[in-house]
Write a protein that holds these residues in place. Structure first.
Motif, PDB file in Angstrom:
ATOM      1  N   LYS A  55      64.268   1.837   4.930  1.00  0.00           N
ATOM      2  CA  LYS A  55      64.116   1.769   3.483  1.00  0.00           C
ATOM      3  C   LYS A  55      65.459   1.553   2.810  1.00  0.00           C
ATOM      4  O   LYS A  55      66.342   2.400   2.873  1.00  0.00           O
ATOM      5  CB  LYS A  55      63.477   3.073   2.969  1.00  0.00           C
ATOM      6  N   ALA A  56      65.630   0.426   2.148  1.00  0.00           N
ATOM      7  CA  ALA A  56      66.877   0.171   1.427  1.00  0.00           C
ATOM      8  C   ALA A  56      66.959   1.047   0.193  1.00  0.00           C
ATOM      9  O   ALA A  56      65.958   1.316  -0.462  1.00  0.00           O
ATOM     10  CB  ALA A  56      66.943  -1.301   1.015  1.00  0.00           C
ATOM     11  N   GLY A  57      68.161   1.493  -0.141  1.00  0.00           N
ATOM     12  CA  GLY A  57      68.371   2.248  -1.370  1.00  0.00           C
ATOM     13  C   GLY A  57      68.076   3.725  -1.257  1.00  0.00           C
ATOM     14  O   GLY A  57      67.980   4.411  -2.254  1.00  0.00           O
ATOM     15  N   ALA A  58      67.891   4.246  -0.053  1.00  0.00           N
ATOM     16  CA  ALA A  58      67.662   5.678   0.124  1.00  0.00           C
ATOM     17  C   ALA A  58      68.980   6.342   0.494  1.00  0.00           C
ATOM     18  O   ALA A  58      69.704   5.869   1.351  1.00  0.00           O
ATOM     19  CB  ALA A  58      66.627   5.933   1.221  1.00  0.00           C
ATOM     20  N   CYS A  59      69.292   7.438  -0.184  1.00  0.00           N
ATOM     21  CA  CYS A  59      70.572   8.115   0.021  1.00  0.00           C
ATOM     22  C   CYS A  59      70.643   8.788   1.386  1.00  0.00           C
ATOM     23  O   CYS A  59      69.664   9.337   1.860  1.00  0.00           O
ATOM     24  CB  CYS A  59      70.756   9.155  -1.089  1.00  0.00           C
ATOM     25  N   CYS A  60      71.827   8.754   1.985  1.00  0.00           N
ATOM     26  CA  CYS A  60      72.123   9.510   3.196  1.00  0.00           C
ATOM     27  C   CYS A  60      71.205   9.162   4.358  1.00  0.00           C
ATOM     28  O   CYS A  60      70.835  10.012   5.170  1.00  0.00           O
ATOM     29  CB  CYS A  60      72.072  11.021   2.916  1.00  0.00           C
ATOM     30  N   ALA A  61      70.773   7.901   4.426  1.00  0.00           N
ATOM     31  CA  ALA A  61      69.953   7.434   5.534  1.00  0.00           C
ATOM     32  C   ALA A  61      70.847   6.797   6.583  1.00  0.00           C
ATOM     33  O   ALA A  61      72.065   6.720   6.437  1.00  0.00           O
ATOM     34  CB  ALA A  61      68.914   6.440   5.013  1.00  0.00           C
ATOM     35  N   GLY A  62      70.244   6.295   7.678  1.00  0.00           N
ATOM     36  CA  GLY A  62      71.027   5.748   8.770  1.00  0.00           C
ATOM     37  C   GLY A  62      71.935   4.610   8.360  1.00  0.00           C
ATOM     38  O   GLY A  62      73.109   4.561   8.743  1.00  0.00           O
ATOM     39  N   GLN A  63      71.418   3.657   7.592  1.00  0.00           N
ATOM     40  CA  GLN A  63      72.226   2.531   7.131  1.00  0.00           C
ATOM     41  C   GLN A  63      73.380   3.007   6.266  1.00  0.00           C
ATOM     42  O   GLN A  63      74.494   2.476   6.328  1.00  0.00           O
ATOM     43  CB  GLN A  63      71.365   1.534   6.350  1.00  0.00           C
ATOM     44  N   ASP A  64      73.127   4.025   5.465  1.00  0.00           N
ATOM     45  CA  ASP A  64      74.171   4.533   4.575  1.00  0.00           C
ATOM     46  C   ASP A  64      75.303   5.205   5.345  1.00  0.00           C
ATOM     47  O   ASP A  64      76.463   5.107   4.960  1.00  0.00           O
ATOM     48  CB  ASP A  64      73.567   5.508   3.564  1.00  0.00           C
ATOM     49  N   TYR A  66      76.242   4.321   8.306  1.00  0.00           N
ATOM     50  CA  TYR A  66      76.971   3.175   8.851  1.00  0.00           C
ATOM     51  C   TYR A  66      77.871   2.554   7.785  1.00  0.00           C
ATOM     52  O   TYR A  66      79.042   2.232   8.041  1.00  0.00           O
ATOM     53  CB  TYR A  66      75.973   2.153   9.383  1.00  0.00           C
ATOM     54  N   ASP A  67      77.346   2.395   6.561  1.00  0.00           N
ATOM     55  CA  ASP A  67      78.135   1.804   5.475  1.00  0.00           C
ATOM     56  C   ASP A  67      79.337   2.677   5.123  1.00  0.00           C
ATOM     57  O   ASP A  67      80.438   2.165   4.870  1.00  0.00           O
ATOM     58  CB  ASP A  67      77.262   1.602   4.232  1.00  0.00           C
ATOM     59  N   ALA A  68      79.132   3.996   5.088  1.00  0.00           N
ATOM     60  CA  ALA A  68      80.233   4.906   4.771  1.00  0.00           C
ATOM     61  C   ALA A  68      81.336   4.811   5.830  1.00  0.00           C
ATOM     62  O   ALA A  68      82.529   4.843   5.513  1.00  0.00           O
ATOM     63  CB  ALA A  68      79.720   6.341   4.667  1.00  0.00           C
ATOM     64  N   ARG A  69      80.931   4.675   7.071  1.00  0.00           N
ATOM     65  CA  ARG A  69      81.926   4.554   8.145  1.00  0.00           C
ATOM     66  C   ARG A  69      82.707   3.247   8.026  1.00  0.00           C
ATOM     67  O   ARG A  69      83.922   3.213   8.227  1.00  0.00           O
ATOM     68  CB  ARG A  69      81.220   4.646   9.497  1.00  0.00           C
ATOM     69  N   ARG A  70      82.020   2.159   7.686  1.00  0.00           N
ATOM     70  CA  ARG A  70      82.706   0.864   7.529  1.00  0.00           C
ATOM     71  C   ARG A  70      83.710   0.921   6.382  1.00  0.00           C
ATOM     72  O   ARG A  70      84.814   0.384   6.481  1.00  0.00           O
ATOM     73  CB  ARG A  70      81.683  -0.249   7.271  1.00  0.00           C
ATOM     74  N   VAL A  71      83.320   1.544   5.275  1.00  0.00           N
ATOM     75  CA  VAL A  71      84.236   1.682   4.142  1.00  0.00           C
ATOM     76  C   VAL A  71      85.453   2.502   4.546  1.00  0.00           C
ATOM     77  O   VAL A  71      86.594   2.158   4.212  1.00  0.00           O
ATOM     78  CB  VAL A  71      83.511   2.316   2.937  1.00  0.00           C
TER      79      VAL A  71
END
Length: 374
Positions: A55-64, A66-71
């Motif tokens: 689900k896109a746009g959900a806080c603190c999910a798996g993709q998020d 990953y995104d935090a680590r990339r940043v």
């Protein structure tokens, strides 16, 4: 003093940034890193991200995560993921389910800030030797005569002060909100300047653990067998139909009742006026039946001037996050309670929602709505 109001040089000041993987917290980390602070990024895994990653746009999910680590890699700061799933389930998800079953309309984002991010994560930040915990919330922390004060954000369209009313004085001393003076377009522009891949990432819209918006399904999953059908009853006592469970309804709701209006001289729209979970009844009536002038408040968190029981204060209150603040008088009571007398009746006042108190842009505190009367 450095830009965060702390006595050391930025390079000698450790700041933990709560990184959700979105553009706001990412820019917060990048801003502080650019200023030279010793920044540590922390992302909380709050629930089973295997499902949420879809689900896109959900806080603190798996993709998020990953995104935090990339940043973090992009701006050159250490990044840690902490498993807070057990705490989140206990303090936020269970509370959410139980509130709905009591006929309330809960705000899990407030509970998450109150019980997880600004309590548990704040303590973790201290254990890491940090002198501040920074978040991407749009709210301002200003120095006042009596210490740190909480104020609305400069951008009214993004102001999140309603969701932070439960922040205590002690927590406010440790917290910092670098984005409070920015607009969202300015934040996205900074993300582009820093070369962050999340610059165009959509904002989170849903409650993180309800990715499809079906609150009742989550309650039924957390409390099996608790969602039971019952009667939809008009305020005059007439039974108008059946419902699938009280958890499907909230005070002020008009759509989705499935019973139409009441025909008289003209058809009158019906709204949910009251929920009676013990009797499994949903009480409906015309909009005028929603008007409330007096609101009882529990579990008050007060950030304003000292008030004794019997005193009063002229304020403005927000009774739902999307509603404008309304003029009112605040009367503190015993044991963390208060009473609000509204200058003009308000509609859709729901137990379980927050009553947040303002004077101008300053947040004086607030509490949870326990009951409301005409």
């Amino acid at each position: 003093m450095n830009s965060l109001g702390l006595p050391k040089r930025p390079q000698d000041t450790r700041v933990v940034v709560a990184m959700s993987g979105g553009v706001d917290s990412s820019v917060t980390a990048a801003l502080l890193r650019e200023e030279g602070y010793d920044v540590v990024g922390i992302t909380l895994q709050l629930y089973d991200h295997g499902m949420a990653v879809q689900k896109a746009g959900a806080c603190c999910a798996g993709q998020d995560i990953y995104d935090a680590r990339r940043v973090s890699d992009r701006i050159g700061i250490p990044h840690y993921v902490l498993d807070y799933e057990g705490r989140f389930t206990r303090d936020v998800m269970d509370d959410f389910a139980d509130s709905y079953l009591r006929g309330e309309t809960p705000i899990p984002c407030v509970r998450c800030n109150q019980k997880v991010k600004f309590r548990d994560l704040l303590n973790t930040a201290r254990e890491l030797g940090a002198e501040a915990l920074a978040t991407g919330h749009y709210v301002r922390r200003l120095a006042g005569r009596g210490g740190a004060e909480l104020h609305r954000a400069v951008d009214p369209a993004k102001d999140q002060s309603y969701f932070l009313f439960a922040t205590t004085r002690e927590q406010l001393d440790f917290l910092r909100f670098p984005l409070g003076g920015l607009t969202k377009p300015e934040t996205r522009a900074l993300a582009g300047r820093y070369g962050l891949e999340v610059a165009a990432k959509p904002d989170s819209q849903d409650i993180c653990f309800v990715p499809d918006g079906d609150y009742a399904a989550v309650v039924a999953s957390l409390r099996p067998g608790s969602v039971e059908p019952g009667d939809i009853v008009h305020v005059d006592g007439r039974v108008l139909g059946r419902h699938r469970g009280v958890v499907h309804y909230t005070i002020g709701q008009r759509k989705g009742l499935g019973i139409g209006g009441i025909r008289g001289a003209e058809e009158e729209a019906l709204y949910v006026v009251r929920l009676e979970p013990a009797q499994r009844r949903v009480i409906v009536g015309p909009r005028r039946a929603l008007a409330r002038s007096s609101v009882a408040i529990r579990d008050v968190n007060w950030l304003g001037p000292d008030l004794s029981e019997g005193e009063s204060l002229e304020v403005a209150v927000k009774l739902r996050s999307a509603q404008p603040a309304a003029p009112a008088t605040w009367y503190p009571g015993p044991g963390g309670t208060a009473r609000v007398e509204l200058r003009e009746p308000q509609h859709g006042v729901a137990p379980g929602q927050a009553c947040v108190v303002y004077q101008g842009d300053r947040v004086l505190g607030g509490g949870w709505i326990a009951a409301a009367t005409a």
